[in-house]
Design an enzyme around this catalytic site. Structure first.
Site, mmCIF file in Angstrom:
data_model
loop_
_atom_site.group_PDB
_atom_site.id
_atom_site.type_symbol
_atom_site.label_atom_id
_atom_site.label_comp_id
_atom_site.label_asym_id
_atom_site.label_seq_id
_atom_site.Cartn_x
_atom_site.Cartn_y
_atom_site.Cartn_z
ATOM 1 N N ASN A 47 0.736 -1.168 -0.206
ATOM 2 C CA ASN A 47 -0.153 -0.012 -0.035
ATOM 3 C C ASN A 47 0.850 1.045 0.118
ATOM 4 O O ASN A 47 2.183 1.357 0.549
ATOM 5 C CB ASN A 47 -0.973 0.059 1.134
ATOM 6 C CG ASN A 47 -0.283 -0.146 2.777
ATOM 7 O OD1 ASN A 47 0.484 -0.894 2.812
ATOM 8 N ND2 ASN A 47 -0.888 0.618 3.600
ATOM 9 N N GLU A 60 -3.451 -4.951 -2.923
ATOM 10 C CA GLU A 60 -3.680 -5.540 -3.886
ATOM 11 C C GLU A 60 -3.744 -4.897 -5.305
ATOM 12 O O GLU A 60 -3.148 -5.420 -6.406
ATOM 13 C CB GLU A 60 -5.189 -5.950 -3.535
ATOM 14 C CG GLU A 60 -5.430 -6.720 -2.044
ATOM 15 C CD GLU A 60 -5.445 -5.803 -1.100
ATOM 16 O OE1 GLU A 60 -6.206 -6.272 -0.218
ATOM 17 O OE2 GLU A 60 -5.054 -4.750 -1.050
ATOM 18 N N CYS A 94 -10.695 -3.256 -4.097
ATOM 19 C CA CYS A 94 -9.774 -4.284 -4.309
ATOM 20 C C CYS A 94 -10.468 -5.534 -4.975
ATOM 21 O O CYS A 94 -10.049 -6.076 -5.594
ATOM 22 C CB CYS A 94 -8.782 -4.493 -3.152
ATOM 23 S SG CYS A 94 -7.478 -3.111 -3.068
#
Length: 134
Positions: A47, A60, A94
Site C-alpha cells: 500500500n 492488492e 480491491c
C-alpha cells in the site's frame, strides 16, 4: 484454478516481504500483496498512502496493476499479508479489481503471527459484476 503448496508459500513470502516496503505514514497499517497469474509469474505490491487520502493505492491493486502493465490478464491467486495480529481483508474496491481478472480465485490472508486463512473471491464478492456482463 488450483495452485501448488510451493506457489502458495511463495505468494505468502512475497506478500510479507512487500508489507515491509509499504508507505503508510497516516494509517500505520502496512499491507503487502502478491498475485499469481496464469503465466506462473508472481507480482508483489504494497500500500502507498497519500496526504490526499483518496489517492492512496492498496497493496492488492498495486500488485495487480504492475502485473497488467506487464501483459498479465488471468489471475489465479492472491496473498495479502499484514504485520498485525488480526487477518487482513481486501477492501471493496480491491475485491472488484480482483474480479476484473478472475471470476473466482484463491485468496490467502496472512496475519503477523504467520497464521493463514484461505477463502475464495466468490465468497468475498458474491453475485459479482464482471466484464462478461458488458
Amino acid at each position: 484454478m488450483e495452485i501448488t503448496a510451493e506457489q502458495q508459500q511463495e505468494l505468502i513470502r512475497q506478500a510479507k516481504d512487500a508489507y515491509i516496503k509499504a508507505y503508510a505514514p497516516y494509517s500505520h497499517y502496512p499491507v503487502g500483496a502478491a498475485t499469481l497469474w496464469s503465466s506462473g509469474k508472481i507480482f508483489a505490491g504494497c500500500n502507498v498512502e497519500n496526504a490526499s487520502y483518496g489517492l492512496t493505492v492498496c497493496a492488492e491493486r498495486n500488485s495487480i496493476f504492475q502485473a497488467v502493465s506487464q501483459g498479465e490478464r488471468r489471475l489465479k491467486a492472491v496473498a495479502i499479508a499484514v504485520p498485525a495480529e488480526h487477518f487482513p481483508s481486501p477492501c471493496g474496491a480491491c475485491r472488484q479489481v480482483l474480479r476484473e481478472f478472475a471470476e473466482d480465485c484463491l485468496v490467502i490472508l496472512v496475519n503477523g503471527q504467520g497464521k493463514t486463512r484461505l477463502t475464495r473471491l466468490k465468497t468475498l464478492l458474491p453475485d459479482s459484476f464482471g466484464p462478461e456482463f458488458l
